[in-house]
Design a protein around this motif. Structure first.
Motif, mmCIF file in Angstrom:
data_model
loop_
_atom_site.group_PDB
_atom_site.id
_atom_site.type_symbol
_atom_site.label_atom_id
_atom_site.label_comp_id
_atom_site.label_asym_id
_atom_site.label_seq_id
_atom_site.Cartn_x
_atom_site.Cartn_y
_atom_site.Cartn_z
ATOM 1 N N LEU A 137 16.281 -25.060 36.206
ATOM 2 C CA LEU A 137 17.260 -26.114 36.471
ATOM 3 C C LEU A 137 17.444 -26.283 37.968
ATOM 4 N N PRO A 138 17.732 -27.507 38.433
ATOM 5 C CA PRO A 138 17.955 -27.734 39.866
ATOM 6 C C PRO A 138 19.090 -26.841 40.385
ATOM 7 N N GLY A 139 18.877 -26.240 41.541
ATOM 8 C CA GLY A 139 19.890 -25.391 42.159
ATOM 9 C C GLY A 139 19.999 -24.006 41.559
ATOM 10 N N GLN A 140 19.153 -23.689 40.613
ATOM 11 C CA GLN A 140 19.191 -22.381 39.945
ATOM 12 C C GLN A 140 18.008 -21.541 40.418
ATOM 13 N N GLN A 141 18.270 -20.282 40.727
ATOM 14 C CA GLN A 141 17.188 -19.399 41.127
ATOM 15 C C GLN A 141 16.532 -18.807 39.899
ATOM 16 N N GLY A 142 15.244 -18.925 39.816
ATOM 17 C CA GLY A 142 14.493 -18.347 38.715
ATOM 18 C C GLY A 142 14.608 -19.142 37.428
ATOM 19 N N ALA A 143 13.597 -19.007 36.619
ATOM 20 C CA ALA A 143 13.559 -19.680 35.323
ATOM 21 C C ALA A 143 14.250 -18.803 34.283
ATOM 22 N N LYS A 144 14.986 -19.437 33.374
ATOM 23 C CA LYS A 144 15.728 -18.715 32.350
ATOM 24 C C LYS A 144 15.599 -19.411 31.005
ATOM 25 N N ARG A 145 16.008 -18.709 29.971
ATOM 26 C CA ARG A 145 16.103 -19.307 28.638
ATOM 27 C C ARG A 145 17.377 -20.157 28.606
ATOM 28 N N HIS A 146 17.233 -21.380 28.156
ATOM 29 C CA HIS A 146 18.385 -22.267 28.022
ATOM 30 C C HIS A 146 18.418 -22.833 26.614
ATOM 31 N N SER A 147 19.634 -23.090 26.165
ATOM 32 C CA SER A 147 19.788 -23.690 24.837
ATOM 33 C C SER A 147 20.891 -24.739 24.865
ATOM 34 N N VAL A 148 20.762 -25.685 23.959
ATOM 35 C CA VAL A 148 21.745 -26.738 23.765
ATOM 36 C C VAL A 148 22.003 -26.824 22.269
ATOM 37 N N ASP A 149 23.281 -26.749 21.890
ATOM 38 C CA ASP A 149 23.681 -26.855 20.490
ATOM 39 C C ASP A 149 24.546 -28.088 20.308
ATOM 40 N N PHE A 150 24.429 -28.701 19.145
ATOM 41 C CA PHE A 150 25.366 -29.762 18.800
ATOM 42 C C PHE A 150 25.582 -29.764 17.304
ATOM 43 N N GLY A 151 26.758 -30.233 16.901
ATOM 44 C CA GLY A 151 27.087 -30.357 15.483
ATOM 45 C C GLY A 151 26.973 -31.806 15.066
ATOM 46 N N ILE A 152 26.558 -32.023 13.828
ATOM 47 C CA ILE A 152 26.402 -33.382 13.327
ATOM 48 C C ILE A 152 26.648 -33.405 11.824
ATOM 49 N N ASN A 153 27.340 -34.441 11.371
ATOM 50 C CA ASN A 153 27.480 -34.700 9.938
ATOM 51 C C ASN A 153 26.307 -35.586 9.559
ATOM 52 N N PHE A 154 25.506 -35.126 8.590
ATOM 53 C CA PHE A 154 24.226 -35.788 8.326
ATOM 54 C C PHE A 154 23.905 -35.725 6.839
ATOM 55 N N CYS A 155 23.317 -36.804 6.329
ATOM 56 C CA CYS A 155 22.864 -36.862 4.930
ATOM 57 C C CYS A 155 21.355 -37.042 4.893
ATOM 58 N N ARG A 156 20.767 -36.712 3.758
ATOM 59 C CA ARG A 156 19.320 -36.822 3.579
ATOM 60 C C ARG A 156 18.794 -38.210 3.938
ATOM 61 N N ASP A 157 19.617 -39.266 3.701
ATOM 62 C CA ASP A 157 19.179 -40.642 3.972
ATOM 63 C C ASP A 157 19.331 -41.028 5.440
ATOM 64 N N GLY A 158 19.767 -40.085 6.298
ATOM 65 C CA GLY A 158 19.904 -40.352 7.711
ATOM 66 C C GLY A 158 21.256 -40.905 8.117
ATOM 67 N N GLN A 159 22.116 -41.142 7.172
ATOM 68 C CA GLN A 159 23.444 -41.693 7.423
ATOM 69 C C GLN A 159 24.487 -40.578 7.477
ATOM 70 N N PRO A 160 25.649 -40.850 8.063
ATOM 71 C CA PRO A 160 26.729 -39.866 7.977
ATOM 72 C C PRO A 160 27.353 -39.905 6.584
ATOM 73 N N PRO A 161 28.030 -38.831 6.167
ATOM 74 C CA PRO A 161 28.683 -38.824 4.853
ATOM 75 C C PRO A 161 29.811 -39.853 4.803
ATOM 76 N N ARG A 162 30.080 -40.361 3.596
ATOM 77 C CA ARG A 162 31.176 -41.309 3.409
ATOM 78 C C ARG A 162 32.521 -40.599 3.516
ATOM 79 N N SER A 163 32.546 -39.312 3.196
ATOM 80 C CA SER A 163 33.776 -38.527 3.229
ATOM 81 C C SER A 163 33.447 -37.127 3.752
ATOM 82 N N LEU A 164 34.405 -36.524 4.431
ATOM 83 C CA LEU A 164 34.197 -35.170 4.947
ATOM 84 C C LEU A 164 34.800 -34.111 4.045
ATOM 85 N N SER A 165 34.974 -34.451 2.768
ATOM 86 C CA SER A 165 35.496 -33.462 1.823
ATOM 87 C C SER A 165 34.374 -32.966 0.934
#
Length: 127
Positions: free
Chosen positions: A99-127
């Motif tokens: 990364l710019p301004g960082q000394q040495g290369a490191k392992r980096h990760s990015v996580d995100f949460g998503i509500n997702f259905c098999r058809d690619g759409q979000p669920p109609r309800s979160l219950s």
């Protein structure tokens, strides 16, 4: 066809916590993370692991001057009442990221949460 391959291969994969050459062989190569998201929804364990491939992976690796492949881990956090819909955690990680301004290369990760259905759409309800 890729989804069918994922559904056949994933039940035999074991959860992976560290990066090794063996781990790469057990991960499903995908150009589109949605394949793994659907596989995690369909998996009895609620997980799917893969390696990002294609032009996006090449661009990201080149941009960050990274040394390793882009690993993707998808975990089901919650299954909703609507069939085929879940709350997922999607984690991208890569070894040797500079990364710019960082000394040495490191392992980096990015996580995100998503509500997702098999058809690619979000669920109609979160219950």
């Amino acid at each position: 066809m890729k989804l069918l391959h994922a559904l056949i291969v994933l039940p035999f994969a074991i959860p992976l916590h560290g990066y090794t050459q063996v781990a790469d062989a057990e991960r499903l190569p995908v150009a589109d993370v949605r394949v793994l998201m659907v596989a995690a929804i369909d998996s009895p364990s609620g997980t799917a692991q893969g390696l990002l491939t294609g032009k996006d992976a090449e661009s990201i690796t080149r941009h960050f001057k990274a040394a390793g492949p882009i690993l993707i881990d998808v975990t089901t956090l919650k299954r909703y009442a609507q069939a085929g819909c879940s709350r997922l955690n999607v984690s991208f990680s890569q070894e040797g990221v500079q990364l710019p301004g960082q000394q040495g290369a490191k392992r980096h990760s990015v996580d995100f949460g998503i509500n997702f259905c098999r058809d690619g759409q979000p669920p109609r309800s979160l219950s």
